[in-house]
Design an enzyme around this catalytic site. Structure first.
Site, PDB file in Angstrom:
ATOM      1  CG  LEU A  12      -2.047  -0.962   1.176  1.00  0.00           C
ATOM      2  CD1 LEU A  12      -2.080  -1.703   2.486  1.00  0.00           C
ATOM      3  CD2 LEU A  12      -3.422  -0.421   0.846  1.00  0.00           C
ATOM      4  CG  ASP A  13       1.332   5.544  -2.355  1.00  0.00           C
ATOM      5  OD1 ASP A  13       2.567   5.691  -2.009  1.00  0.00           O
ATOM      6  OD2 ASP A  13       0.603   6.412  -2.773  1.00  0.00           O
TER       7      ASP A  13
END
Length: 221
Positions: A12-13
């Protein structure tokens, strides 16, 4: 229906995916440009620099690339004290992360932001319990390119590309994932448009954090 026999790894960014960093990032960019005596664009114009690697953004903004190190220093001077906490977790993210974790996914933060800042932000918002590890760039810019960073994550955490999904709000998240054989999923609650994400080759686009659970449902079969 047969369940998968491996654990899904969800990368996940951070900026624009887990948290909304607009106030802090724009404030620090404005501070850096002012410190160097440059004109400061309006906030709307600066939004496009939320997400991409900061060095590349300053190289685009500044007439002389020799000024980039000075701009980075000024930016981080404010960011380390104030800017990183001018930030907010998107509504629904903690619930979504908890649901993914409870259903057996392993979660990783994978951000172009220096890992030393990413860890502080995750700890500040009490999100650390959801993540197996937190990855980011080095302060000297090493691994700020998302493709290089994802390759590093796969190598260091011994992950197979076919067991991973990269989730982010900008094109560089998707491009970096695809270059490593990782499925890319885009989100629309951040700063990238649907056209940008689809143009970068995402497999699907999510409209709200509550849809993150579908990533596990898609892998059952």
């Amino acid at each position: 229906m047969t369940s998968r026999s491996w654990t899904l790894k969800i990368l996940l960014d951070l900026d624009g995916t887990l948290t909304d960093p607009k106030e802090g990032i724009i404030g620090c960019i404005r501070h850096a440009l002012s410190a160097l005596g440059h004109a400061v664009p309006d906030d709307l114009a600066l939004e496009r620099y939320i997400g991409p690697p900061l060095q590349a953004s300053f190289a685009e903004m500044l007439p002389d690339r020799a000024d980039v190190p000075r701009a980075l220093h000024a930016y981080r001077e404010r960011f380390s004290e104030i800017g990183m906490f001018e930030n907010a977790v998107y509504p629904g993210i903690p619930v979504a992360l908890e649901a993914l974790q409870q259903r057996g996914a392993q979660l990783y933060v994978v951000t172009s932001k220096p890992w030393v800042f990413a860890r502080q932000i995750i700890d500040h918002f009490n999100l650390g319990t959801y993540f197996t590890d937190i990855y980011g760039s080095e302060l000297d810019g090493t691994r700020s390119d998302k493709a290089s960073l994802i390759a590093h994550v796969l190598r260091e955490s011994h992950l197979r590309p076919e067991t991973a999904i990269m989730v982010g709000d900008r094109s560089h998240d998707a491009i970096g994932a695809r270059r490593n054989g990782v499925v890319a999923v885009g989100v629309l609650w951040g700063y990238g448009s649907e056209a940008e994400l689809r143009g970068a080759g995402v497999s699907r686009v999510l409209e709200c954090p509550g849809e993150l659970g579908c990533l596990l449902s898609d892998q059952d079969g």
